[in-house]
Design an enzyme around this catalytic site. Structure first.
Site, short mmCIF file in Angstrom:
data_model
loop_
_atom_site.label_atom_id
_atom_site.label_comp_id
_atom_site.label_asym_id
_atom_site.label_seq_id
_atom_site.Cartn_x
_atom_site.Cartn_y
_atom_site.Cartn_z
N ASP A 64 -5.73 -15.08 -13.83
CA ASP A 64 -6.53 -15.43 -12.66
C ASP A 64 -7.72 -16.31 -13.04
O ASP A 64 -8.02 -17.32 -12.41
CB ASP A 64 -7.05 -14.17 -11.96
CG ASP A 64 -5.93 -13.24 -11.55
OD1 ASP A 64 -4.75 -13.60 -11.74
OD2 ASP A 64 -6.24 -12.14 -11.04
N ASP B 46 2.96 -11.32 -18.32
CA ASP B 46 1.68 -11.54 -19.03
C ASP B 46 1.44 -10.52 -20.14
O ASP B 46 1.16 -10.88 -21.28
CB ASP B 46 0.49 -11.61 -18.05
CG ASP B 46 0.37 -10.40 -17.13
OD1 ASP B 46 1.32 -9.58 -17.07
OD2 ASP B 46 -0.67 -10.28 -16.45
N GLU C 215 -15.07 -8.54 -15.94
CA GLU C 215 -14.27 -7.64 -15.11
C GLU C 215 -13.84 -6.40 -15.90
O GLU C 215 -13.84 -5.29 -15.38
CB GLU C 215 -13.05 -8.39 -14.53
CG GLU C 215 -12.39 -7.64 -13.39
CD GLU C 215 -11.62 -8.53 -12.41
OE1 GLU C 215 -11.85 -9.75 -12.36
OE2 GLU C 215 -10.77 -7.99 -11.68
N SER D 292 -6.85 -13.19 -5.68
CA SER D 292 -7.87 -13.17 -6.71
C SER D 292 -9.24 -13.70 -6.27
O SER D 292 -9.80 -14.62 -6.86
CB SER D 292 -7.40 -13.91 -7.96
OG SER D 292 -8.06 -13.35 -9.05
N SER D 293 -9.77 -13.07 -5.24
CA SER D 293 -11.15 -13.36 -4.86
C SER D 293 -12.09 -12.95 -5.99
O SER D 293 -13.17 -13.52 -6.14
CB SER D 293 -11.52 -12.63 -3.58
OG SER D 293 -11.53 -11.23 -3.79
N SER D 294 -11.68 -11.98 -6.81
CA SER D 294 -12.56 -11.53 -7.89
C SER D 294 -12.73 -12.62 -8.95
O SER D 294 -13.84 -12.89 -9.41
CB SER D 294 -12.06 -10.23 -8.51
OG SER D 294 -10.76 -10.36 -8.99
N SER E 141 -24.45 -12.15 -0.69
CA SER E 141 -23.09 -12.50 -0.28
C SER E 141 -23.05 -12.63 1.24
O SER E 141 -23.36 -11.69 1.96
CB SER E 141 -22.10 -11.43 -0.73
OG SER E 141 -20.88 -11.58 0.00
N TYR F 97 2.56 0.75 -12.81
CA TYR F 97 2.19 -0.34 -13.71
C TYR F 97 2.12 0.18 -15.15
O TYR F 97 2.69 -0.41 -16.08
CB TYR F 97 0.84 -0.91 -13.27
CG TYR F 97 0.28 -2.01 -14.13
CD1 TYR F 97 0.73 -3.32 -13.99
CD2 TYR F 97 -0.71 -1.75 -15.06
CE1 TYR F 97 0.20 -4.33 -14.78
CE2 TYR F 97 -1.24 -2.76 -15.85
CZ TYR F 97 -0.78 -4.05 -15.71
OH TYR F 97 -1.31 -5.04 -16.49
N GLU G 189 6.33 -13.07 -13.32
CA GLU G 189 5.68 -11.83 -12.90
C GLU G 189 5.96 -10.71 -13.89
O GLU G 189 7.11 -10.52 -14.30
CB GLU G 189 6.20 -11.45 -11.50
CG GLU G 189 5.16 -10.86 -10.59
CD GLU G 189 4.03 -11.85 -10.27
OE1 GLU G 189 2.94 -11.69 -10.86
OE2 GLU G 189 4.24 -12.75 -9.45
P1 ADP Z 1 -8.57 -9.66 -5.30
O1 ADP Z 1 -9.14 -10.26 -6.55
O2 ADP Z 1 -7.09 -9.54 -5.33
O3 ADP Z 1 -9.04 -10.34 -4.05
P2 ADP Z 1 -10.08 -7.42 -6.24
O4 ADP Z 1 -10.15 -6.00 -5.83
O5 ADP Z 1 -9.77 -7.74 -7.64
O6 ADP Z 1 -9.10 -8.16 -5.22
O7 ADP Z 1 -11.50 -8.10 -5.95
C1 ADP Z 1 -12.13 -7.94 -4.71
C2 ADP Z 1 -13.58 -7.58 -4.92
O8 ADP Z 1 -14.31 -8.73 -5.43
C3 ADP Z 1 -14.29 -7.23 -3.64
O9 ADP Z 1 -14.11 -5.88 -3.32
C4 ADP Z 1 -15.75 -7.54 -4.01
O10 ADP Z 1 -16.31 -6.50 -4.77
C5 ADP Z 1 -15.61 -8.75 -4.89
N1 ADP Z 1 -15.76 -9.99 -4.10
C6 ADP Z 1 -14.84 -10.95 -3.92
N2 ADP Z 1 -15.33 -11.96 -3.15
C7 ADP Z 1 -16.60 -11.63 -2.83
C8 ADP Z 1 -17.66 -12.24 -2.06
N3 ADP Z 1 -17.48 -13.41 -1.46
N4 ADP Z 1 -18.84 -11.59 -1.98
C9 ADP Z 1 -19.01 -10.40 -2.60
N5 ADP Z 1 -18.08 -9.79 -3.32
C10 ADP Z 1 -16.88 -10.37 -3.44
MG MG Z 2 -8.88 -9.38 -8.52
#
Ligand code: ADP
Ligand code: MG
Length: 389
Positions: free
Chosen positions: A171, A36, A159, A125-127, A67, A221, A33
């Site tokens: 990620d 990077d 990004e 990391s949903s992004s 979405s 950070y 942690e």
């Molecule tokens: P993390 O990556 O930690 O989850 P982030 O703020 O980097 O958080 O990314 C989240 C953002 O990614 C959401 O606010 C949205 O804009 C986008 N996102 C993620 N998953 C989806 C999805 N399934 N549909 C639409 N947008 C998404």
């Molecule tokens: Mg993210």
């Protein structure tokens, strides 16, 4: 779990044709942690929560995208001028499409339906899952196969430029390249990665979201980055060959630390030791020495809390609850800190007790609920074929 049959059926209903399905996972960082941006090592794994993109080419050059999670849709015209920094999730989709095109992939228009079970904003990391799944879908339906490293770099560039978030490469790398049953050791300077077997016969990885996000995160950070640079600047007087803290060994650090101001010394000690721990943890995993791996996780947390000072009382509480549970081999905060999640290595037979104790105790002491996710090490980005649906 995402219902793939449902996504396919929804796609058919909305767009009136047959899609192909692509998936990319979220991730959790096991150890390494704040190493990077110091050119060092990280050891994440892909998790069993993923973003699925149903996709089919169109005859024109439009991307229509919906979405399921947000119940929102958007449209991008690849022949119109670029649009960026709208402040919506469409930025991720447009970014990936535009950067793919700059890399010589002339894309076809596409109909896309996106559905994800990666929680957003939990530090999983949903992004990256979104960028990588969309990148894979757009390139494959246009007839290109983009190398995984390149796909990761495209997601990161999207990004940076279209979303405006200056993220590292971890990620996207692990979402693109993860392998079932393996963690991924990433050398953040060389951009090289190595699969490390993660034996989950006896243990599971458990992620506990503290559900707090303290405002401090981004300003602190930047301060930490500057403190690390200052450390390098001072140490370079004695170690002229170093360019980043990654180049400093523990022995060198011990030898020259007297020249560092107190705060800088603590920050450097964390980074130098964490880098060494990440390599030691990789070796331990390779030998299935999970106890040793867990020991390094506890040490990592203590170092982030005491030397790097990026933890918070909620994360410390989750880790101390874990320390009191039977069958927990290791626990630490994961991600940038000041909130977010912890990652825990828990024996199968103790999982139920761990869940119960963590949720009750955390809520009792903070009045906040924790969300708990359990995962093995999952496969990175891939096409899901009809036989699997
Ligand atoms: P993390 O990556 O930690 O989850 P982030 O703020 O980097 O958080 O990314 C989240 C953002 O990614 C959401 O606010 C949205 O804009 C986008 N996102 C993620 N998953 C989806 C999805 N399934 N549909 C639409 N947008 C998404
Ligand atoms: Mg993210």
């Amino acid at each position: 779990m995402i219902n793939l049959k449902q996504i396919r059926a929804d796609f058919q209903e909305i767009y009136n044709h047959e899609p192909r399905l692509f998936q990319a996972p979220g991730r959790v960082n096991l150890i390494g942690e704040h190493t990077d941006y110091n050119g060092g090592f990280v050891l994440p794994m892909a998790i069993e929560y993923a973003t699925t993109v149903a996709a089919a080419p169109r005859e024109d050059r439009k991307i229509r995208v919906r979405s399921v999670n947000l119940n929102e849709e958007g449209e991008i015209d690849l022949d119109a001028p670029e649009q960026k920094l709208r402040g919506s999730w469409i930025d991720y989709v447009e970014g990936v499409a535009r950067i793919l095109e700059r890399q010589n992939a002339k894309l076809r228009g596409a109909d896309l339906l996106i559905a994800s079970d990666v929680p957003t904003g939990a530090g999983l990391s949903s992004s990256a899952a979104l960028e990588i799944s969309v990148g894979l879908a757009l390139s494959e339906i246009s007839g290109y196969t983009v190398e995984k490293v390149k796909l990761a770099l495209i997601g990161q560039a999207a990004e940076h430029e279209f979303v405006g978030a200056k993220v590292g490469i971890m990620d996207q790398f692990v979402s693109a390249m993860g392998k079932k049953g393996h963690a991924l050791l990433i050398d953040c300077r060389e951009l090289k990665a190595k699969q490390v077997p993660l034996d989950t016969k006896d243990v599971v990885i458990v992620i506990c979201n503290s559900n707090v996000k303290h405002e401090l995160a981004s300003s602190e950070y930047n301060t930490r980055r500057a403190e690390c640079e200052k450390g390098v600047e001072i140490l370079r007087k004695f170690l002229p060959d170093i360019t980043q803290l990654r180049d400093v060994t523990i022995e060198d650090f011990e030898r020259y630390k007297v020249h560092l101001p107190e705060i800088i010394k603590k920050r450097c000690r964390h980074v130098v030791a964490e880098n060494a721990r990440t390599l030691a943890a990789t070796e331990a995993l390779g030998k299935s020495h999970l106890k040793e791996f867990g020991r390094l996780m506890w040490l990592s947390h203590a170092s982030l809390r005491d030397d790097y000072e990026v933890s918070c009382k909620e994360l410390d509480l989750l880790v101390s609850i874990a320390a009191d549970c039977e069958g927990v081999l290791g626990a630490r905060m994961t991600g940038g800190g000041f909130g977010g999640s912890t990652v825990n290595l828990v024996r199968h037979e103790n999982l139920n007790n761990f869940r119960k104790k963590t949720s009750t105790e955390y809520e009792r002491q903070t009045n906040i609920k924790t969300d708990i996710y359990v995962s093995g090490a999952a496969e990175g980005a891939r096409e899901v074929f009809n036989g699997e649906i």
